[in-house]
Design a protein around this motif. Sequence first.
Motif, PDB file in Angstrom:
ATOM      1  N   VAL A  49      10.026   1.236  14.974  1.00  0.00           N
ATOM      2  CA  VAL A  49       8.580   1.108  15.181  1.00  0.00           C
ATOM      3  C   VAL A  49       7.847   1.618  13.942  1.00  0.00           C
ATOM      4  O   VAL A  49       6.897   0.995  13.455  1.00  0.00           O
ATOM      5  CB  VAL A  49       8.129   1.876  16.435  1.00  0.00           C
ATOM      6  N   TYR A  50       8.307   2.750  13.425  1.00  0.00           N
ATOM      7  CA  TYR A  50       7.709   3.337  12.217  1.00  0.00           C
ATOM      8  C   TYR A  50       7.848   2.368  11.043  1.00  0.00           C
ATOM      9  O   TYR A  50       6.875   2.094  10.327  1.00  0.00           O
ATOM     10  CB  TYR A  50       8.392   4.653  11.896  1.00  0.00           C
ATOM     11  N   ALA A  51       9.053   1.856  10.841  1.00  0.00           N
ATOM     12  CA  ALA A  51       9.310   0.962   9.704  1.00  0.00           C
ATOM     13  C   ALA A  51       8.485  -0.320   9.806  1.00  0.00           C
ATOM     14  O   ALA A  51       7.911  -0.780   8.814  1.00  0.00           O
ATOM     15  CB  ALA A  51      10.800   0.632   9.635  1.00  0.00           C
ATOM     16  N   ASP A  52       8.409  -0.900  11.006  1.00  0.00           N
ATOM     17  CA  ASP A  52       7.653  -2.146  11.192  1.00  0.00           C
ATOM     18  C   ASP A  52       6.158  -1.919  10.974  1.00  0.00           C
ATOM     19  O   ASP A  52       5.472  -2.740  10.367  1.00  0.00           O
ATOM     20  CB  ASP A  52       7.897  -2.716  12.582  1.00  0.00           C
ATOM     21  N   ARG A  53       5.661  -0.792  11.491  1.00  0.00           N
ATOM     22  CA  ARG A  53       4.237  -0.479  11.350  1.00  0.00           C
ATOM     23  C   ARG A  53       3.874  -0.251   9.888  1.00  0.00           C
ATOM     24  O   ARG A  53       2.826  -0.703   9.416  1.00  0.00           O
ATOM     25  CB  ARG A  53       3.912   0.747  12.194  1.00  0.00           C
ATOM     26  N   LEU A  54       4.760   0.423   9.158  1.00  0.00           N
ATOM     27  CA  LEU A  54       4.513   0.678   7.746  1.00  0.00           C
ATOM     28  C   LEU A  54       4.535  -0.630   6.959  1.00  0.00           C
ATOM     29  O   LEU A  54       3.697  -0.857   6.082  1.00  0.00           O
ATOM     30  CB  LEU A  54       5.556   1.653   7.195  1.00  0.00           C
ATOM     31  N   ALA A  55       5.488  -1.499   7.269  1.00  0.00           N
ATOM     32  CA  ALA A  55       5.561  -2.797   6.591  1.00  0.00           C
ATOM     33  C   ALA A  55       4.312  -3.622   6.877  1.00  0.00           C
ATOM     34  O   ALA A  55       3.778  -4.291   5.981  1.00  0.00           O
ATOM     35  CB  ALA A  55       6.813  -3.554   7.041  1.00  0.00           C
ATOM     36  N   LEU A  56       3.807  -3.565   8.110  1.00  0.00           N
ATOM     37  CA  LEU A  56       2.604  -4.311   8.470  1.00  0.00           C
ATOM     38  C   LEU A  56       1.390  -3.807   7.702  1.00  0.00           C
ATOM     39  O   LEU A  56       0.503  -4.591   7.334  1.00  0.00           O
ATOM     40  CB  LEU A  56       2.353  -4.201   9.974  1.00  0.00           C
ATOM     41  N   SER A  57       1.354  -2.513   7.402  1.00  0.00           N
ATOM     42  CA  SER A  57       0.215  -1.943   6.670  1.00  0.00           C
ATOM     43  C   SER A  57       0.054  -2.565   5.290  1.00  0.00           C
ATOM     44  O   SER A  57      -1.057  -2.666   4.773  1.00  0.00           O
ATOM     45  CB  SER A  57       0.359  -0.425   6.543  1.00  0.00           C
ATOM     46  N   ALA A  58       1.174  -2.980   4.693  1.00  0.00           N
ATOM     47  CA  ALA A  58       1.118  -3.581   3.357  1.00  0.00           C
ATOM     48  C   ALA A  58       0.461  -4.950   3.371  1.00  0.00           C
ATOM     49  O   ALA A  58       0.071  -5.463   2.320  1.00  0.00           O
ATOM     50  CB  ALA A  58       2.523  -3.679   2.767  1.00  0.00           C
ATOM     51  N   GLN A  59       0.317  -5.542   4.562  1.00  0.00           N
ATOM     52  CA  GLN A  59      -0.283  -6.863   4.676  1.00  0.00           C
ATOM     53  C   GLN A  59      -1.761  -6.799   5.075  1.00  0.00           C
ATOM     54  O   GLN A  59      -2.413  -7.827   5.214  1.00  0.00           O
ATOM     55  CB  GLN A  59       0.491  -7.685   5.714  1.00  0.00           C
ATOM     56  N   GLN A  60      -2.268  -5.583   5.269  1.00  0.00           N
ATOM     57  CA  GLN A  60      -3.642  -5.396   5.695  1.00  0.00           C
ATOM     58  C   GLN A  60      -4.480  -4.819   4.553  1.00  0.00           C
ATOM     59  O   GLN A  60      -3.949  -4.428   3.516  1.00  0.00           O
ATOM     60  CB  GLN A  60      -3.700  -4.455   6.909  1.00  0.00           C
ATOM     61  N   THR A  61      -5.760  -4.749   4.758  1.00  0.00           N
ATOM     62  CA  THR A  61      -6.652  -4.168   3.766  1.00  0.00           C
ATOM     63  C   THR A  61      -7.639  -3.231   4.448  1.00  0.00           C
ATOM     64  O   THR A  61      -7.830  -3.271   5.660  1.00  0.00           O
ATOM     65  CB  THR A  61      -7.447  -5.247   3.005  1.00  0.00           C
ATOM     66  N   GLY A  62      -8.268  -2.374   3.645  1.00  0.00           N
ATOM     67  CA  GLY A  62      -9.351  -1.531   4.105  1.00  0.00           C
ATOM     68  C   GLY A  62      -9.031  -0.664   5.309  1.00  0.00           C
ATOM     69  O   GLY A  62      -7.995  -0.007   5.383  1.00  0.00           O
ATOM     70  N   LYS A  63      -9.951  -0.668   6.308  1.00  0.00           N
ATOM     71  CA  LYS A  63      -9.830   0.195   7.477  1.00  0.00           C
ATOM     72  C   LYS A  63      -8.573  -0.119   8.284  1.00  0.00           C
ATOM     73  O   LYS A  63      -7.953   0.776   8.863  1.00  0.00           O
ATOM     74  CB  LYS A  63     -11.076   0.062   8.345  1.00  0.00           C
ATOM     75  N   ALA A  64      -8.195  -1.389   8.343  1.00  0.00           N
ATOM     76  CA  ALA A  64      -7.003  -1.778   9.104  1.00  0.00           C
ATOM     77  C   ALA A  64      -5.746  -1.176   8.480  1.00  0.00           C
ATOM     78  O   ALA A  64      -4.857  -0.684   9.185  1.00  0.00           O
ATOM     79  CB  ALA A  64      -6.888  -3.302   9.157  1.00  0.00           C
ATOM     80  N   ARG A  65      -5.680  -1.191   7.157  1.00  0.00           N
ATOM     81  CA  ARG A  65      -4.532  -0.599   6.473  1.00  0.00           C
ATOM     82  C   ARG A  65      -4.519   0.910   6.674  1.00  0.00           C
ATOM     83  O   ARG A  65      -3.478   1.505   6.967  1.00  0.00           O
ATOM     84  CB  ARG A  65      -4.566  -0.936   4.981  1.00  0.00           C
TER      85      ARG A  65
END
Length: 523
Positions: free
Chosen positions: A454-470
């Motif tokens: 869950v940690y790894a997937d969430r961190l990987a997803l953060s790289a695809q977001q910007t601003g407040k979402a990241r």
Amino acid sequence: MKRWLRFTAAVLAAAFLFALTGCGSSTNSASFTWFVDSIPANLDPQVASGASDVIACENLYGTLVRKDPNGELVPGLCEKWTVSSDGLTYTFTLKDGLTYAAAKGAATEYDITAEDFVFAFRRIFRADTASPYAVEFSAIQNSAAVQAGLADESSLGVSANGALTLVFRLSERDDNFLAKLALPGAAPCDEAFFESTRGTYGLTAKTTLASGSFYLYNWTTNGLFLRRTVESPLVGSLRLVQDTSGSGKSAAQLIADDKCSAALDESGEATSLQTVSYSDTTWALLFNTAEGSVFQNQQLRQALAGIARENATVPSGGLYAAAKGLVPEGLTVDGLDYRDAAGDPLPTISEPKALYLAARQGMATSDFSGVTLLLPKNAGLGELADQINSAWQKECSLFFSVEEVEQDEFDARIAAGKYTIALAPIRAEGGSVYQMLQQFTAEGGSLTGYADPVYADRLALSAQQTGKARCALLAQCEQQLLESCTVVPLMAQQKRLLLANGVRDLVFDPFFPVLDLTWAKMS
């Protein structure tokens, strides 16, 4: 069509803005000297990633916008810009008559047009360029497909409408997009000149064209020297050199001796110089949670973490401050202050002794054989380690030994997972929150053996977001990591830039890094 004209030769992230002094002088203006760990080796702005390379590129190349001494984004190579109401289209009008300068400020036949920016951004998303700026500009339309080779680069959302009009189209809003356009990677690149260098663009003086306020004056094994034609009080030259004196003098003494104009310092010694403090390092307890380790038991980790946090005293002297999380204060994500956005992630651990007693059920005393508290020698933290260890002995009757080893051995053992508990520095290289958290994934080195999908997937997803979402995703990762108590932040290591007196309007950011002398003056 690219215009050709003969001409006469005439750069980010949230920054610290302040006054400081330079030393030395040129004919009509002052010279600024900065010590680097290595002489700049690559002046290709779309590729440069080393600290000294980036600093050189910031001053050598112009960008559409820049941060001024007040921290405001102002026109650089552009005259003006507009943003559509939905935030997805940015249109820039370039200044007319812009040109590139060759080495020593020599005239060239290359003018700067919108097409140069189009080519620069296409280079960023070419797989063979391996540009570190691709992630920063991931919001540009079709960028992922172009980078993956699934779409032609002509479909990238960057286009020229004539020589002086440049348009960016985004697939999603990026509220920090404008600030990112001040990064060196967003500098223009003339396609014809690039092709003429045959793979050596930015690697030699002859294959480098300046588009910023400075031009390349000299580039040798002794240093890189930039100049510009300005009158006092503007700083007219920038020297990026290594400290070859071998004197071992402190940063403060080097400035006092006019060897350099400013210097980074970690000593914490009293000084009359101006200072700018920051931190990119958090000292934390690491529990090795690898398979077979006694510290796979989360209740046990939480108990020892709670006792350590209750009893650890931050060493005096100004070098350390109590940690407010794993990520130190001052780091930004897409222009947002991460610590402000993420809040306090430190978990509340109530009744740690009761947690310890619960964790011990079914465990044998022999399970703790061989457990030691590892720390680097000469870090000055032996007293803190003894303090924590004594608290564990008092509250839990656990008797661990404290093991201090040389830095090289410490680093090797942490990397190999050959420790049980460690008091270790966790660094945010380049000021990256993502990189700091990635160290606790298998891909990033798995510092503590922590393996949570869950940690790894969430961190990987953060790289695809910007601003407040990241920011939100990174904050969830940090909180999850700290609640597991595989890492226990104790204190942030304070660092600083020492400044002499006299020069003002220098833009500095230790994390990117930024050392922009566009407006720098010396009184």
